[in-house]
Design an enzyme around this catalytic site. Structure first.
Site, short mmCIF file in Angstrom:
data_model
loop_
_atom_site.label_atom_id
_atom_site.label_comp_id
_atom_site.label_asym_id
_atom_site.label_seq_id
_atom_site.Cartn_x
_atom_site.Cartn_y
_atom_site.Cartn_z
N TYR A 88 -2.79 7.71 -7.79
CA TYR A 88 -2.07 6.76 -7.09
C TYR A 88 -2.63 6.45 -6.04
CZ TYR A 88 2.28 5.03 -4.68
OH TYR A 88 3.19 4.27 -3.92
N SER A 115 0.90 -1.12 0.08
CA SER A 115 -0.16 0.02 0.16
C SER A 115 0.94 1.33 0.01
CB SER A 115 -0.78 0.00 1.19
OG SER A 115 -1.79 1.12 1.39
N SER A 116 0.38 2.27 0.75
CA SER A 116 1.25 3.39 0.43
C SER A 116 0.61 4.44 1.94
CB SER A 116 1.06 4.24 -0.40
OG SER A 116 1.56 5.65 -0.56
N LYS A 171 -3.79 2.67 -4.23
CA LYS A 171 -3.29 2.23 -3.13
C LYS A 171 -4.36 1.86 -1.99
CE LYS A 171 1.07 1.31 -4.46
NZ LYS A 171 1.70 0.34 -4.42
#
EC number: 1.1.1.-
Length: 264
Positions: free
Chosen positions: A161, A146-147, A165
């Site tokens: 983006y 993930s982020s 994620k």
């Protein structure tokens, strides 16, 4: 006499890391090998980079093999997992690392850019997880990417983006329920800014007026995002991934661990 269990070791385990020819993925693969796992190093383009990772793992006393596959193609994911099992005789750990970054105001995002990002960051990870579940031994580990921008950190012009994620966080929560019948745990790591070639190619977008600074200056500025006043590096992520892959992490399940030094 039974062998003494050494906590956090991965001896006898077989791991696969997608996108592990460089960056965070390479660090994951090497650390898994350092802890005793045999490692499948997946790459899509550069066999030379992947073979360097393989050589490093072998130099640590473990075993590794490089296998090419584009995880945007489901048929290639299936083939990748089949080859991994055939080569090493099983599979215990799958780390999904492949991904791309994207910046742009959502008013300007094209269908092509949407599909480029989601085909790898989201769709690709979904089917890597599906095939991992199908191929893993009982008691295995699935670790997705993930982020910290998925939930914890809001960055302008980063919706595509971040959204790609954010889906991973939901996947992890539900996959962990569905994979319980095989005693497989499913978790994700959510890195913040981590110094890789990708970091240097896009760090100007994270810092207001970032185009005015050199890559080195931006890296120094980014270090102050964390109260620890240092940058994050691939090894910081790899160490946590190795913990999640270990027997000691059995009771960690369905969780997304933010790894940004407290930046968000």
């Amino acid at each position: 006499m039974s062998e003494t269990h050494i906590p956090y070791r991965l001896d006898g385990k077989i791991a696969l890391v997608t996108g592990s020819g460089r960056g965070i993925g390479a660090a994951m693969a090497v650390e898994l090998g350092r802890l005793g796992a045999k490692v499948v190093v997946n790459y899509v383009n550069s066999v030379e980079s992947a073979e360097k990772v393989v050589d490093e793992i072998k130099g640590l006393g473990s075993d590794a093999v490089a296998i090419q596959a584009d995880v945007r193609q489901v048929s290639q994911i299936v083939e990748l997992m089949d080859k991994a099992v055939k080569h090493f005789g099983g599979l215990d750990i799958v780390c999904s690392n492949s991904g791309v970054v994207s910046f742009g105001h959502f008013g300007d995002v094209t269908e092509e850019e949407f599909d480029r990002v989601f085909s790898l960051n989201t769709r690709g990870q979904f089917f890597v997880a599906r095939e991992a579940y199908r191929h893993l031994n009982n008691g295995g580990r699935i670790i997705l990417m993930s982020s910290n921008t998925a939930k914890d950190l809001s960055v302008p012009k980063h919706s595509l983006y971040s959204g790609s994620k954010g889906a991973i966080d939901s996947f992890v929560r539900i996959f962990s329920k569905d994979a319980g019948d095989k005693k497989i745990t499913v978790n994700a790591v959510a890195p913040g800014g981590t110094v890789t070639d990708m970091f240097h190619s896009c760090s100007q977008h994270y810092i207001p007026g970032g185009d005015k600074y050199t890559a080195e200056e931006r890296q120094a500025m980014a270090a102050h995002a964390s109260p620890l006043t240092r940058n994050g590096f691939p090894l910081d992520i790899a160490k946590v991934v190795c913990f999640l892959a270990s027997d000691e992490a059995e009771w960690v399940n369905g969780k997304v661990l933010t790894l940004d030094g407290g930046a968000a």
